[in-house]
Write an enzyme that holds these catalytic residues in place. Structure first.
Site, PDB file in Angstrom:
ATOM      1  N   LYS A   1      32.589  -7.077 -10.712  1.00 33.06           N
ATOM      2  CA  LYS A   1      33.567  -5.708 -10.256  1.00 33.06           C
ATOM      3  C   LYS A   1      34.944  -6.229 -10.323  1.00 33.06           C
ATOM      4  CE  LYS A   1      34.451  -3.002  -6.391  1.00 33.06           C
ATOM      5  NZ  LYS A   1      34.464  -2.825  -4.827  1.00 33.06           N
TER       6      LYS A   1
ATOM      7  N   ILE B   1      31.988   1.069  -8.588  1.00 34.68           N
ATOM      8  CA  ILE B   1      31.710   0.661  -7.319  1.00 34.68           C
ATOM      9  C   ILE B   1      32.865   1.472  -6.649  1.00 34.68           C
ATOM     10  CG2 ILE B   1      31.585  -0.752  -5.218  1.00 34.68           C
ATOM     11  CD1 ILE B   1      30.360  -2.844  -7.043  1.00 34.68           C
TER      12      ILE B   1
ATOM     13  N   SER C   1      34.113  -5.170   1.107  1.00 35.25           N
ATOM     14  CA  SER C   1      35.336  -4.976   1.386  1.00 35.25           C
ATOM     15  C   SER C   1      35.713  -3.836   2.685  1.00 35.25           C
ATOM     16  CB  SER C   1      36.447  -5.191   0.378  1.00 35.25           C
ATOM     17  OG  SER C   1      36.243  -6.342  -0.243  1.00 35.25           O
TER      18      SER C   1
END
Length: 314
Positions: free
Chosen positions: A169, A217, A46
């Site tokens: 995630k 992350i 992203s």
């Protein structure tokens, strides 16, 4: 080349020149900077503006990343690549491309255009997992996927049907959801390792680890990689007594930085990285570059100043 493992990963921004063409040299230099600190890269996620990238650009980013890491004697650092698509066919193609280019796993976000239900999402992930040459992680991020917020039950159901779905995630930031997923027994994964539940923000890494998180992350790793790695290493110690106090203190510093950076968005973080490392601050339209005054406020924000002080001390 190593396999996906627990730890800190950074969603690497994709750097562009003034014509919105990818600056591969700036990108790979930044990746190596992170890897030297022990941080693993996520390419075309992203923050990497994956939605704005062409298929050939995604492939080249992974290839150039692998080449740069190997040239820097960092061949043990694995690459995770974003492979979410608006169709199952497209996501399978991205996953196949990623495997051929040198990634060892793919992160797949839910396609949010049609507001899909659980049956659609189960079909989407199980088909991708069955076709992908490398392990698949589910990426739950409601803010950028049309509000789709996958439950722990749904993620576990998909994983139980697909041994090649090896982790997730959670950028929904739910510690309770993470705990349910991480602590629920699943059939063996294709990696031969336990299901990997990753925090999507650094600001819940410490509570996440107490319920089974395998890392984070985090965008903070782009500008404070050593600090993030130190936090991870500290969290591997017993979470008791004075040790826990020290971990909590560092966790608060990184959590505050995470909150500020998240509000600044992709353009803001790129502006910050430009001030720190000279990397291009350009974005690809329709995103707009952060105004100079906004970047100045970010650079001088007390939370950012504090985490960078820690970073410089390491």
């Amino acid at each position: 080349m190593s396999e996906l493992t627990e730890g800190i990963l950074a969603p690497v921004p994709c750097f562009f020149d003034e014509n919105e063409e990818i600056d591969y040299a700036a990108f790979t230099e930044h990746v190596v900077r992170l890897a030297v600190a022990g941080v693993m890269p996520v390419v075309s996620g992203s923050m990497g503006e994956a939605i704005h990238l062409e298929r050939d650009e995604r492939i080249k980013l992974i290839k150039e990343t692998r080449k740069a890491l190997d040239a820097a004697d960092l061949d043990s650092i694995p690459i995770m690549a974003g492979a979410g698509g608006l169709s199952t066919k497209q996501a399978i193609q991205f996953a196949t491309d990623a495997a051929e280019a040198g990634a060892v796993s793919v992160l797949v976000i839910a396609p949010g255009y049609y507001g899909l239900g659980e049956a659609n999402l189960t079909d989407y992930y199980t088909k991708i997992a069955a076709a992908s040459p490398i392990p698949v992680l589910i990426y739950n991020f409601p803010a950028v996927s049309g509000g789709i917020d996958m439950s722990s039950d749904l993620i576990l159901e998909i994983a139980s049907k697909s041994p090649n779905v090896v982790g997730c995630k959670l950028t929904c930031a739910s510690v309770a959801k993470l705990g349910r997923i991480a602590q629920t027994p699943l059939p063996p994964r294709t990696t031969g390792k336990p299901f990997l539940a990753l925090c999507g923000f650094l600001d819940f890494l410490l509570p996440g680890i107490t319920v089974g998180a395998g890392g984070s992350i985090t965008g903070v790793a782009n500008f404070a990689p050593k600090t993030c790695q130190k936090l991870w290493n500290m969290c591997q110690q017993p979470l008791t007594g004075e040790t826990l106090k020290e971990i909590n203190a560092l966790h608060l510093i990184t959590a505050n930085a995470d909150a500020v950076a998240s509000k600044a968005g992709i353009a803001g973080v790129k502006g910050l990285l430009h001030e720190l490392y000279g990397t291009p601050a350009n974005v690809r339209s329709p995103l707009l570059a952060a105004p100079k005054d906004a970047v100045s406020e970010l650079v001088n924000n007390p939370a950012i100043v504090r985490v960078l002080e820690v970073e410089k001390s390491l």
